[in-house]
Design an enzyme around this catalytic site. Structure first.
Site, PDB file in Angstrom:
ATOM      1  N   HIS A 120       0.882  -1.175   0.000  1.00  0.00           N
ATOM      2  CA  HIS A 120       0.000   0.000   0.000  1.00  0.00           C
ATOM      3  C   HIS A 120       0.922   1.228   0.000  1.00  0.00           C
ATOM      4  CE1 HIS A 120      -2.800   2.950   1.761  1.00  0.00           C
ATOM      5  NE2 HIS A 120      -3.795   2.115   1.505  1.00  0.00           N
ATOM      6  N   ASP A 197       3.263  -4.240   7.921  1.00  0.00           N
ATOM      7  CA  ASP A 197       1.974  -3.565   7.790  1.00  0.00           C
ATOM      8  C   ASP A 197       0.893  -4.622   7.990  1.00  0.00           C
ATOM      9  OD1 ASP A 197      -0.418  -2.553   6.900  1.00  0.00           O
ATOM     10  OD2 ASP A 197       0.310  -1.921   4.937  1.00  0.00           O
ATOM     11  N   GLN A 200      -4.356  -5.331   6.976  1.00  0.00           N
ATOM     12  CA  GLN A 200      -5.312  -6.270   6.373  1.00  0.00           C
ATOM     13  C   GLN A 200      -5.326  -7.624   7.070  1.00  0.00           C
ATOM     14  OE1 GLN A 200      -7.488  -5.408   4.166  1.00  0.00           O
ATOM     15  NE2 GLN A 200      -6.643  -3.388   3.750  1.00  0.00           N
ATOM     16  N   LYS A 223     -10.319  -1.132  10.647  1.00  0.00           N
ATOM     17  CA  LYS A 223     -10.361  -2.319   9.796  1.00  0.00           C
ATOM     18  C   LYS A 223     -10.686  -3.568  10.617  1.00  0.00           C
ATOM     19  CE  LYS A 223      -7.228  -0.895   6.069  1.00  0.00           C
ATOM     20  NZ  LYS A 223      -7.937   0.237   5.589  1.00  0.00           N
ATOM     21  N   CYS A 363      -4.590   2.444  -3.715  1.00  0.00           N
ATOM     22  CA  CYS A 363      -3.358   2.981  -3.115  1.00  0.00           C
ATOM     23  C   CYS A 363      -2.202   1.994  -3.301  1.00  0.00           C
ATOM     24  CB  CYS A 363      -3.540   3.308  -1.629  1.00  0.00           C
ATOM     25  SG  CYS A 363      -4.788   4.558  -1.350  1.00  0.00           S
TER      26      CYS A 363
END
Lengths: 405, 142
Positions: A120, A197, A200, A223, A363
């Site tokens: 991202h 990261d 997700q 999220k 993104c």
């Protein structure tokens, strides 16, 4: 035992408030807020609001305790060694930028930072900026044709000059899950810090972050079914103790004179100013609620839905999926293109069926470039999705193909 | 229903856009992106005696962007920069839901887009590109 999806949906206020048809398949952008998080947010803002870490009156004391409990709940969900390893932030983007600043002194001219084409923009741009500030070089691991990290480039990508490796745990486009173990091992060999990261990954169940081999792990509350505006950055305790402060201001100090400042111990030294208290409480409530769910049943449910979606897409003419087929190597984030039809036009027509999907570059422009496209459609699943959501999407796509192809 | 956006005239205009090409000899070329989706138009402009002689473009975008590019390319030749700017203004007014006929009647095909704010930029992208091209051309002339 199979998942009671109807019961799960009752824990999300939106499903009783949005008129049907409502098929929410944009969970990779933001999940819906669960009742536990919504209640924590509104209870704090309407009945318990006071600033934290300051007042001695009972209202402030209760807010401070609730804030500390939220941190502890997030720490438990992540499997952190303790709440002091969890910096509360405004979200993943802030967490990754914070990481890029506090790690800055470790990077010298000529050093390298390794990212990937799967990232991202929030896990690309902060490292690009850091590389420019320090005269370092930015390298990127490639992706495979089916949208996974290509680990064949790992040995060449990480060398003695590599100071930071920053990679996604799960792609926000292809759903591919990164096998962190070999990356962590290689990073450790050369003394590089591994930043992950996790935005997700966290909606798909509790973690054992200390066993992943990474040093920093960034996530967002919204999220994982909390409110927007809060997130966290986990940092391995020994590393955290060595890092310099980030933003300066209130709440991150123990003593200030005109000449100098003594900083508070971690994690407070990384949390200048009034934090997003309500959203942090909501994130803590969501973490505690999620931790109690039957994740074995949810994983089976999500795999069934993902398979139904992938198979349904395969049956449609001119539809091309960007992502791995192996259900064990992915989550239910599915990007695809309809030949000859722009992603926005697809999403617009799907909206007419009450199907919420995302179209665009997500993104992730370097990934789009690798796929030779500018935009894809993305359907992304959460535990509360059901077969009817997938079927509405597929029915809508049949209509797209009839009208526009 | 939002699929009303995709009526026959928009789809046909978008198809025509794919047949329109770049100019062989452009006076000014500009490239403009839509940050929402990464869509891109590369637009060529040639002026003669202060009027638009020809437009060309390559558009990598959604149907709405393509349709707007097609109408612009068909209507612009022979008009003055003022007319072109007026068409842009009229299109913005139309998208804002204001009454009144645009200077180019074809622009009325975009009326169903009024309700879908997130797509306004798609329609406007070619017009923003041509404004930029005109500004560049007048900069070069002065």
């Amino acid at each position: 035992m199979s998942l009671d999806v109807a019961a799960l949906r009752r824990s999300f206020p939106i499903f009783s408030r949005q008129p049907p048809p409502f098929h929410y398949l944009d969970n990779a952008a933001t999940g819906q807020i669960c009742a536990a998080a919504a209640e924590a947010l509104t209870a704090y803002e309407t009945a318990g609001r006071a600033n934290v870490k300051r007042g001695v009156y009972r209202l402030a004391d209760r807010a401070t305790s609730a804030f500390a409990e939220a941190r502890a709940r997030i720490a438990r969900y992540l499997g952190a060694a303790g709440p002091e390893e969890v910096i509360l932030t405004s979200g993943t983007t802030f967490g990754l930028n914070l990481a890029a600043h506090v790690l800055e002194e470790r990077v010298r001219a000529g050093d390298t930072i390794l990212i990937s084409r799967l990232e991202h923009h929030s896990n690309i741009v902060p490292w690009q900026m850091l590389a420019k500030r320090r005269g370092a070089r930015l390298r990127a691991l490639d992706v495979t044709a089916d949208g996974r990290l290509d680990l064949a480039g790992l040995d060449a990508g990480i060398d003695r000059r590599t100071r930071i490796v920053a990679l996604t745990h799960c792609s926000n486009v292809t759903g591919a899950v990164t096998d962190l173990a070999p990356i962590a091992a290689r990073a450790r060999e050369v003394g590089a810090v591994l930043v992950v990261d996790g935005a997700q990954r966290v909606p798909h169940g509790p973690l054992e972050v200390t066993t992943l081999g990474c040093d920093l792990y960034a996530l967002s509350g919204h999220k994982m079914f909390g409110a927007t505006g809060a997130g966290a950055l986990w940092v391995r305790g020994e590393l955290l103790a060595e890092l310099p402060p980030f933003l300066g201001g209130g709440e991150m100090i123990t003593r200030v004179t005109i000449e100098e400042t003594a900083y508070a111990p971690p994690p407070h030294r990384f949390e200048a100013g009034t934090p997003p208290i309500g959203p942090a409480l909501a994130m803590g409530a969501a973490a505690a609620w999620l931790a109690e769910l039957d994740w074995r049943a949810i994983a089976a449910h999500e795999k069934t839905l993902t398979a139904r979606l992938l198979e349904g897409l395969d049956r449609l003419p001119g539809v091309r999926i960007h992502g791995p087929r192996d259900l064990e190597a992915r989550y239910g984030v599915v990007a695809f293109e309809v030949e000859g039809v722009h992603a926005h036009d697809v999403c617009q027509i799907l909206d007419g069926f009450g199907v919420c999907t995302r179209g665009g570059h997500h993104c992730a422009q370097p990934l789009m470039e690798a796929f030779g496209t500018v935009a894809t459609v993305r359907a992304s699943l959460a535990p509360y999705n059901e077969e009817a959501d997938i079927d509405a999407l597929l029915e809508g796509l049949e209509r797209v193909i009839r009208i526009l192809r | 229903m939002t699929s009303d956006l995709y009526h026959r005239r928009i789809i046909e205009a978008a198809k025509r856009a794919r047949e329109q090409g770049r100019l062989a000899a452009a006076e000014v070329t500009v490239t403009r992106d839509n940050p929402l989706c990464g869509d891109r138009i590369t637009l060529d402009l040639r002026l003669e005696d202060g009027r638009i002689a020809a437009l060309g473009h390559r558009t990598r975008g959604c149907l709405l962007t393509e349709a707007a590019a097609a109408i612009l390319t068909e209507r612009a030749p022979g008009t003055s920069p003022e007319t072109l700017r007026r068409a842009h203004r009229d299109l913005r007014r139309l998208l804002a839901g204001e009454e009144g006929d645009p200077v180019w009647p074809e622009l009325a095909v975009f009326r169903p887009v009024v309700e879908v704010k997130s797509r306004h930029e798609c329609v406007l992208l070619p017009f923003e590109a041509v404004e930029e091209a005109l500004a560049a051309a007048s900069g070069e002339a002065s």
